[in-house]
Design a protein around this motif. Sequence first.
Motif, mmCIF file in Angstrom:
data_model
loop_
_atom_site.group_PDB
_atom_site.id
_atom_site.type_symbol
_atom_site.label_atom_id
_atom_site.label_comp_id
_atom_site.label_asym_id
_atom_site.label_seq_id
_atom_site.Cartn_x
_atom_site.Cartn_y
_atom_site.Cartn_z
ATOM 1 N N PRO A 1 23.428 -26.435 19.979
ATOM 2 C CA PRO A 1 22.606 -25.223 19.840
ATOM 3 C C PRO A 1 21.789 -24.878 21.077
ATOM 4 O O PRO A 1 21.506 -23.702 21.323
ATOM 5 C CB PRO A 1 21.685 -25.567 18.652
ATOM 6 C CG PRO A 1 21.643 -27.053 18.606
ATOM 7 C CD PRO A 1 22.997 -27.507 19.068
ATOM 8 N N THR A 2 21.421 -25.878 21.877
ATOM 9 C CA THR A 2 20.518 -25.614 23.003
ATOM 10 C C THR A 2 21.189 -24.895 24.165
ATOM 11 O O THR A 2 20.501 -24.411 25.065
ATOM 12 C CB THR A 2 19.884 -26.920 23.528
ATOM 13 O OG1 THR A 2 20.886 -27.728 24.143
ATOM 14 C CG2 THR A 2 19.219 -27.698 22.408
ATOM 15 N N PHE B 1 23.131 -22.229 23.778
ATOM 16 C CA PHE B 1 23.361 -20.832 23.399
ATOM 17 C C PHE B 1 22.083 -20.033 23.617
ATOM 18 O O PHE B 1 21.037 -20.355 23.055
ATOM 19 C CB PHE B 1 23.786 -20.738 21.929
ATOM 20 C CG PHE B 1 25.195 -21.194 21.675
ATOM 21 C CD1 PHE B 1 26.248 -20.284 21.614
ATOM 22 C CD2 PHE B 1 25.481 -22.541 21.505
ATOM 23 C CE1 PHE B 1 27.541 -20.708 21.378
ATOM 24 C CE2 PHE B 1 26.772 -22.974 21.275
ATOM 25 C CZ PHE B 1 27.807 -22.058 21.212
ATOM 26 N N ASN B 2 22.176 -18.989 24.419
ATOM 27 C CA ASN B 2 21.018 -18.126 24.637
ATOM 28 C C ASN B 2 21.068 -16.904 23.730
ATOM 29 O O ASN B 2 20.254 -15.995 23.848
ATOM 30 C CB ASN B 2 20.928 -17.681 26.107
ATOM 31 C CG ASN B 2 22.153 -16.884 26.537
ATOM 32 O OD1 ASN B 2 23.260 -17.174 26.097
ATOM 33 N ND2 ASN B 2 21.967 -15.894 27.388
ATOM 34 N N ASN B 3 22.035 -16.916 22.790
ATOM 35 C CA ASN B 3 22.212 -15.815 21.858
ATOM 36 C C ASN B 3 22.499 -16.406 20.470
ATOM 37 O O ASN B 3 23.510 -17.074 20.278
ATOM 38 C CB ASN B 3 23.369 -14.928 22.328
ATOM 39 C CG ASN B 3 23.582 -13.712 21.445
ATOM 40 O OD1 ASN B 3 23.692 -13.820 20.229
ATOM 41 N ND2 ASN B 3 23.665 -12.537 22.062
ATOM 42 N N LYS B 4 21.606 -16.157 19.516
ATOM 43 C CA LYS B 4 21.745 -16.750 18.179
ATOM 44 C C LYS B 4 23.016 -16.303 17.471
ATOM 45 O O LYS B 4 23.659 -17.085 16.778
ATOM 46 C CB LYS B 4 20.520 -16.400 17.323
ATOM 47 C CG LYS B 4 19.252 -17.131 17.733
ATOM 48 C CD LYS B 4 18.104 -16.792 16.806
ATOM 49 C CE LYS B 4 16.846 -17.549 17.223
ATOM 50 N NZ LYS B 4 15.696 -17.228 16.341
ATOM 51 N N LYS B 5 23.385 -15.045 17.672
ATOM 52 C CA LYS B 5 24.604 -14.528 17.042
ATOM 53 C C LYS B 5 25.831 -15.238 17.596
ATOM 54 O O LYS B 5 26.769 -15.566 16.864
ATOM 55 C CB LYS B 5 24.710 -13.017 17.269
ATOM 56 C CG LYS B 5 25.888 -12.379 16.550
ATOM 57 C CD LYS B 5 25.965 -10.881 16.801
ATOM 58 C CE LYS B 5 27.192 -10.288 16.113
ATOM 59 N NZ LYS B 5 27.328 -8.822 16.388
ATOM 60 N N ASP B 6 25.835 -15.479 18.905
ATOM 61 C CA ASP B 6 26.937 -16.186 19.558
ATOM 62 C C ASP B 6 27.080 -17.589 18.979
ATOM 63 O O ASP B 6 28.187 -18.073 18.735
ATOM 64 C CB ASP B 6 26.681 -16.248 21.062
ATOM 65 C CG ASP B 6 27.878 -16.775 21.844
ATOM 66 O OD1 ASP B 6 29.014 -16.665 21.344
ATOM 67 O OD2 ASP B 6 27.674 -17.307 22.945
ATOM 68 N N PHE B 7 25.950 -18.248 18.734
ATOM 69 C CA PHE B 7 25.958 -19.598 18.151
ATOM 70 C C PHE B 7 26.543 -19.573 16.739
ATOM 71 O O PHE B 7 27.383 -20.405 16.377
ATOM 72 C CB PHE B 7 24.540 -20.169 18.136
ATOM 73 C CG PHE B 7 24.413 -21.489 17.440
ATOM 74 C CD1 PHE B 7 25.056 -22.623 17.931
ATOM 75 C CD2 PHE B 7 23.642 -21.609 16.286
ATOM 76 C CE1 PHE B 7 24.940 -23.845 17.295
ATOM 77 C CE2 PHE B 7 23.523 -22.829 15.645
ATOM 78 C CZ PHE B 7 24.172 -23.954 16.145
ATOM 79 N N LYS B 8 26.127 -18.617 15.943
ATOM 80 C CA LYS B 8 26.580 -18.540 14.549
ATOM 81 C C LYS B 8 28.055 -18.183 14.434
ATOM 82 O O LYS B 8 28.744 -18.634 13.517
ATOM 83 C CB LYS B 8 25.738 -17.509 13.788
ATOM 84 C CG LYS B 8 24.317 -17.964 13.510
ATOM 85 C CD LYS B 8 23.545 -16.894 12.743
ATOM 86 C CE LYS B 8 22.123 -17.360 12.452
ATOM 87 N NZ LYS B 8 21.343 -16.312 11.736
ATOM 88 N N TYR C 1 30.403 -18.776 16.757
ATOM 89 C CA TYR C 1 31.314 -19.592 17.564
ATOM 90 C C TYR C 1 32.419 -20.145 16.655
ATOM 91 O O TYR C 1 32.137 -20.681 15.582
ATOM 92 C CB TYR C 1 30.565 -20.746 18.237
ATOM 93 C CG TYR C 1 31.396 -21.423 19.304
ATOM 94 C CD1 TYR C 1 31.455 -20.903 20.600
ATOM 95 C CD2 TYR C 1 32.160 -22.548 19.022
ATOM 96 C CE1 TYR C 1 32.241 -21.492 21.573
ATOM 97 C CE2 TYR C 1 32.953 -23.146 19.991
ATOM 98 C CZ TYR C 1 32.985 -22.617 21.267
ATOM 99 O OH TYR C 1 33.775 -23.202 22.236
ATOM 100 N N HIS D 1 21.243 -21.828 29.491
ATOM 101 C CA HIS D 1 22.555 -22.337 29.079
ATOM 102 C C HIS D 1 22.878 -23.686 29.716
ATOM 103 O O HIS D 1 23.163 -24.663 29.021
ATOM 104 C CB HIS D 1 23.638 -21.319 29.424
ATOM 105 C CG HIS D 1 25.040 -21.843 29.312
ATOM 106 N ND1 HIS D 1 25.599 -22.205 28.098
ATOM 107 C CD2 HIS D 1 25.988 -22.108 30.254
ATOM 108 C CE1 HIS D 1 26.833 -22.652 28.302
ATOM 109 N NE2 HIS D 1 27.087 -22.592 29.596
#
Length: 280
Positions: free
Chosen positions: A65-66, A68-75, A77, A129
């Motif tokens: 998680p650390t 990813f500078n974009n929460k949507k991108d993390f979710k 992936y 990132h």
Amino acid sequence: MFYLLIFLLQMKLIKIKTDLIKAIEFDKRLGFVPTMGALHEGHKALIKTSQKNCKKTLVSIFINPTQFNNKKDFKTYPKNLKKDLIYLKKLKVDYVYLPTVKQIYWKKNDKIKLNKLQNILCAKFRKGHFEGVLDVLDRFIELISPQKMFMGEKDFQQFFLVKNFIENKYNTKVYICKTIRNKNNLALSSRNSLLNKQSFAASEIITKKLLKLKKEITRNTKNYKKLIFILKKELFKNFDIKIEYLECRNTHNLSTNILNKPFKLFVAYYIDNVRLIDNF
């Protein structure tokens, strides 16, 4: 599900940190391939290289998680653990480590900061990132102590930073493996699965044009900025993309001095709201 479990029994699937330490305690020639899952032929090449050069191979699957500078991108992936485990079993991987966030981030490490010269390319556009990448790999290497770690050339800036950081701190050697591409030269990436059919085809055409640009720059290095400008104009006109960067840097220190030096053409762009990177 029962047959899947039987199928996976010969491959050591590890979720608990203490179990991992015990399992690899006497493996002195261990190869490590860190992944975030959604495995493909590019990961396969890394694993095969590790198996060829090391006695045993450990693959981790951890969406960190650390970095990813974009929460949507993390979710969003891409992830398919069941498919990944079957894939790794077929490749005869010795160990697969599936840690939780708590297993990895159980303590605070010294804060990692990039210097001004490192704040380029992806680091410039994805704040935090690479700090996240270096932090998580620092934790993995401290835990696993592999003899060798293998990374893909598609993420060349990442490899460049990781190699410098890890080899200055540990006895682990970091090796780069050639980018694996499809029949139309598009670099394999877990994010490709997020593209629709039209955007996937467009990305293949863009890759073809970038490869042609690299050849033109190699023949006429002095005018590389003009050549890049011309292609960027063409790409903006013909494709619905957002280019973050398209630039040349030498492979020795990633500076923009490419005259009489080995260099790569680096690109990052958004298409269909998916961020793709590559280098040639």
